[in-house]
Write a protein that holds these residues in place. Structure first.
Motif, PDB file in Angstrom:
ATOM      1  N   ALA A  36      57.808  59.042  68.260  1.00  0.00           N
ATOM      2  CA  ALA A  36      56.703  58.976  69.226  1.00  0.00           C
ATOM      3  C   ALA A  36      55.479  59.708  68.675  1.00  0.00           C
ATOM      4  N   ASP A  37      55.701  60.832  68.009  1.00  0.00           N
ATOM      5  CA  ASP A  37      54.597  61.566  67.387  1.00  0.00           C
ATOM      6  C   ASP A  37      54.068  60.807  66.179  1.00  0.00           C
ATOM      7  N   ILE A  38      54.989  60.321  65.343  1.00  0.00           N
ATOM      8  CA  ILE A  38      54.585  59.652  64.108  1.00  0.00           C
ATOM      9  C   ILE A  38      53.756  58.414  64.394  1.00  0.00           C
ATOM     10  N   THR A  39      54.062  57.693  65.447  1.00  0.00           N
ATOM     11  CA  THR A  39      53.320  56.466  65.732  1.00  0.00           C
ATOM     12  C   THR A  39      51.953  56.733  66.348  1.00  0.00           C
ATOM     13  N   THR A  40      51.761  57.940  66.904  1.00  0.00           N
ATOM     14  CA  THR A  40      50.550  58.194  67.692  1.00  0.00           C
ATOM     15  C   THR A  40      49.511  59.043  66.985  1.00  0.00           C
ATOM     16  N   PHE A  41      49.914  60.158  66.364  1.00  0.00           N
ATOM     17  CA  PHE A  41      48.888  61.071  65.868  1.00  0.00           C
ATOM     18  C   PHE A  41      47.997  60.468  64.773  1.00  0.00           C
ATOM     19  N   PRO A  42      48.482  59.533  63.931  1.00  0.00           N
ATOM     20  CA  PRO A  42      47.555  58.969  62.934  1.00  0.00           C
ATOM     21  C   PRO A  42      46.341  58.275  63.548  1.00  0.00           C
ATOM     22  N   TRP A  43      46.509  57.699  64.739  1.00  0.00           N
ATOM     23  CA  TRP A  43      45.372  57.061  65.396  1.00  0.00           C
ATOM     24  C   TRP A  43      44.373  58.098  65.900  1.00  0.00           C
ATOM     25  N   VAL A  44      44.885  59.208  66.419  1.00  0.00           N
ATOM     26  CA  VAL A  44      43.984  60.252  66.908  1.00  0.00           C
ATOM     27  C   VAL A  44      43.239  60.881  65.735  1.00  0.00           C
ATOM     28  N   GLU A  45      43.952  61.127  64.645  1.00  0.00           N
ATOM     29  CA  GLU A  45      43.306  61.666  63.450  1.00  0.00           C
ATOM     30  C   GLU A  45      42.352  60.646  62.841  1.00  0.00           C
ATOM     31  N   GLY A  46      42.713  59.364  62.889  1.00  0.00           N
ATOM     32  CA  GLY A  46      41.845  58.335  62.343  1.00  0.00           C
ATOM     33  C   GLY A  46      40.510  58.257  63.065  1.00  0.00           C
ATOM     34  N   ALA A  47      40.542  58.418  64.378  1.00  0.00           N
ATOM     35  CA  ALA A  47      39.292  58.392  65.135  1.00  0.00           C
ATOM     36  C   ALA A  47      38.417  59.588  64.781  1.00  0.00           C
ATOM     37  N   ARG A  48      39.071  60.707  64.492  1.00  0.00           N
ATOM     38  CA  ARG A  48      38.326  61.917  64.129  1.00  0.00           C
ATOM     39  C   ARG A  48      37.780  61.823  62.705  1.00  0.00           C
ATOM     40  N   LYS A  49      38.621  61.393  61.757  1.00  0.00           N
ATOM     41  CA  LYS A  49      38.251  61.432  60.341  1.00  0.00           C
ATOM     42  C   LYS A  49      37.596  60.140  59.871  1.00  0.00           C
ATOM     43  N   PHE A  50      38.235  58.999  60.128  1.00  0.00           N
ATOM     44  CA  PHE A  50      37.737  57.729  59.594  1.00  0.00           C
ATOM     45  C   PHE A  50      36.563  57.193  60.413  1.00  0.00           C
ATOM     46  N   TYR A  51      36.679  57.229  61.740  1.00  0.00           N
ATOM     47  CA  TYR A  51      35.584  56.748  62.580  1.00  0.00           C
ATOM     48  C   TYR A  51      34.486  57.787  62.747  1.00  0.00           C
ATOM     49  N   GLY A  52      34.795  59.058  62.507  1.00  0.00           N
ATOM     50  CA  GLY A  52      33.806  60.115  62.697  1.00  0.00           C
ATOM     51  C   GLY A  52      33.382  60.249  64.138  1.00  0.00           C
ATOM     52  N   ALA A  53      34.355  60.107  65.046  1.00  0.00           N
ATOM     53  CA  ALA A  53      34.021  59.999  66.470  1.00  0.00           C
ATOM     54  C   ALA A  53      34.490  61.190  67.305  1.00  0.00           C
ATOM     55  N   ALA A  54      34.774  62.319  66.672  1.00  0.00           N
ATOM     56  CA  ALA A  54      35.276  63.471  67.430  1.00  0.00           C
ATOM     57  C   ALA A  54      34.298  63.900  68.523  1.00  0.00           C
ATOM     58  N   ASP A  55      33.018  63.895  68.212  1.00  0.00           N
ATOM     59  CA  ASP A  55      32.024  64.311  69.211  1.00  0.00           C
ATOM     60  C   ASP A  55      31.876  63.263  70.306  1.00  0.00           C
ATOM     61  N   VAL A  56      31.815  61.995  69.911  1.00  0.00           N
ATOM     62  CA  VAL A  56      31.624  60.922  70.893  1.00  0.00           C
ATOM     63  C   VAL A  56      32.800  60.860  71.858  1.00  0.00           C
ATOM     64  N   LEU A  57      34.017  61.107  71.346  1.00  0.00           N
ATOM     65  CA  LEU A  57      35.209  61.089  72.198  1.00  0.00           C
ATOM     66  C   LEU A  57      35.484  62.447  72.821  1.00  0.00           C
ATOM     67  N   ASP A  58      34.618  63.415  72.540  1.00  0.00           N
ATOM     68  CA  ASP A  58      34.719  64.750  73.144  1.00  0.00           C
ATOM     69  C   ASP A  58      36.082  65.395  72.870  1.00  0.00           C
ATOM     70  N   TYR A  59      36.466  65.400  71.591  1.00  0.00           N
ATOM     71  CA  TYR A  59      37.757  65.975  71.221  1.00  0.00           C
ATOM     72  C   TYR A  59      37.903  67.431  71.644  1.00  0.00           C
ATOM     73  N   ALA A  60      36.793  68.142  71.728  1.00  0.00           N
ATOM     74  CA  ALA A  60      36.858  69.555  72.108  1.00  0.00           C
ATOM     75  C   ALA A  60      37.469  69.751  73.490  1.00  0.00           C
ATOM     76  N   SER A  61      37.452  68.698  74.310  1.00  0.00           N
ATOM     77  CA  SER A  61      38.022  68.787  75.658  1.00  0.00           C
ATOM     78  C   SER A  61      39.533  68.565  75.668  1.00  0.00           C
ATOM     79  N   PHE A  62      40.117  68.338  74.497  1.00  0.00           N
ATOM     80  CA  PHE A  62      41.550  68.050  74.418  1.00  0.00           C
ATOM     81  C   PHE A  62      42.242  69.003  73.442  1.00  0.00           C
ATOM     82  N   PRO A  63      42.271  70.300  73.762  1.00  0.00           N
ATOM     83  CA  PRO A  63      42.837  71.283  72.819  1.00  0.00           C
ATOM     84  C   PRO A  63      44.321  71.080  72.536  1.00  0.00           C
ATOM     85  N   ASN A  64      45.076  70.620  73.530  1.00  0.00           N
ATOM     86  CA  ASN A  64      46.504  70.376  73.284  1.00  0.00           C
ATOM     87  C   ASN A  64      46.690  69.266  72.255  1.00  0.00           C
ATOM     88  N   VAL A  65      45.865  68.237  72.370  1.00  0.00           N
ATOM     89  CA  VAL A  65      45.938  67.116  71.438  1.00  0.00           C
ATOM     90  C   VAL A  65      45.559  67.564  70.026  1.00  0.00           C
TER      91      VAL A  65
END
Length: 235
Positions: A183-212
């Protein structure tokens, strides 16, 4: 020695070790899932890089293994009953590898089905929604410059899905608690991909999701993940 000649894909991408799992992939959020799982499980594999720039995923040889023309796909020369098996769809492959080894998935029925529910949550939600967001945010921004609706729709849905992960990870190291699973392996690459590959951490407000964020960082620190995130490597 296993004979994989019945799989046309092996003509174009010959196995280096016919006894090893043959992985046909690329380091995308979907592709790295399988390399990570194989590394975590200590299974021998040959990694074959499928070049999107030349549409190799649409070639007759690749489509013979995955009719949908998408990575990843595998051939296991030692499948059920000792016979080779070809598989596609990352979620199905992860379930297969977990059940083949008895690892990365709980042994009890309750835990197993709960894990599968979170795998399906990624397959039906995180992957498609993050993918559509990334398309409009990074790759088609010029096409929707006068219409913000597509990007906003998928941005808002991606944030909603992140909020579900945030709640699930409250007080948990991993999606299933203390046990790291598919469940972790299938999910976290997408969250990291949005942060690193899409460069969307600010647009998706990642700072509001500290557990993630903490969960993704824990996953990225795993030795198998460090290797798997770059498989197949560039030539």
């Amino acid at each position: 020695m296993s004979d994989l000649s019945s799989f046309p894909i092996t003509k174009r991408w010959p196995p280096k070790n016919p006894e090893a799992i043959q992985l046909y992939s690329l380091p995308t959020p979907n592709g790295v899932k399988i390399a990570i799982a194989l590394e975590e499980l200590g299974l021998a594999y040959d990694a074959h890089r499928i070049d999107f720039s030349t549409n190799e995923q649409k070639s007759p040889e690749f489509v013979s293994l995955n009719p949908n023309g998408r990575i990843p796909a595998i051939i296991d020369p030692n499948g059920p009953d000792g016979k080779p098996i070809g598989l596609f769809e990352s979620g199905a492959i992860l379930v297969y590898l977990a059940e083949k080894t008895g690892k990365l998935i709980p042994a009890d029925a309750h835990g197993r089905y709960e894990t599968l529910a979170w795998v399906m949550f990624q397959m039906g939600g995180i992957g498609p929604m993050f993918g559509q967001f990334g398309h409009f945010f990074k790759f088609a921004a010029d096409k929707v410059a006068n219409n913000s609706y597509p990007m906003e729709r998928y941005r808002d849905e991606s944030q909603r899905l992140l909020s579900i992960l945030e709640a699930r990870l409250e007080g948990r190291s991993w999606l299933m608690g203390e046990d790291y699973t598919i469940a972790d392996i299938t999910t976290f690459p997408w969250v990291e991909g949005a942060r690193k590959f899409y460069g969307a951490a600010d647009v998706l407000d990642y700072a509001s999701f500290p557990n993630v964020l903490g969960w993704v960082d824990r996953a990225l620190a795993r030795p198998a993940v460090k290797i798997g995130m770059d498989v197949p490597a560039k030539p």
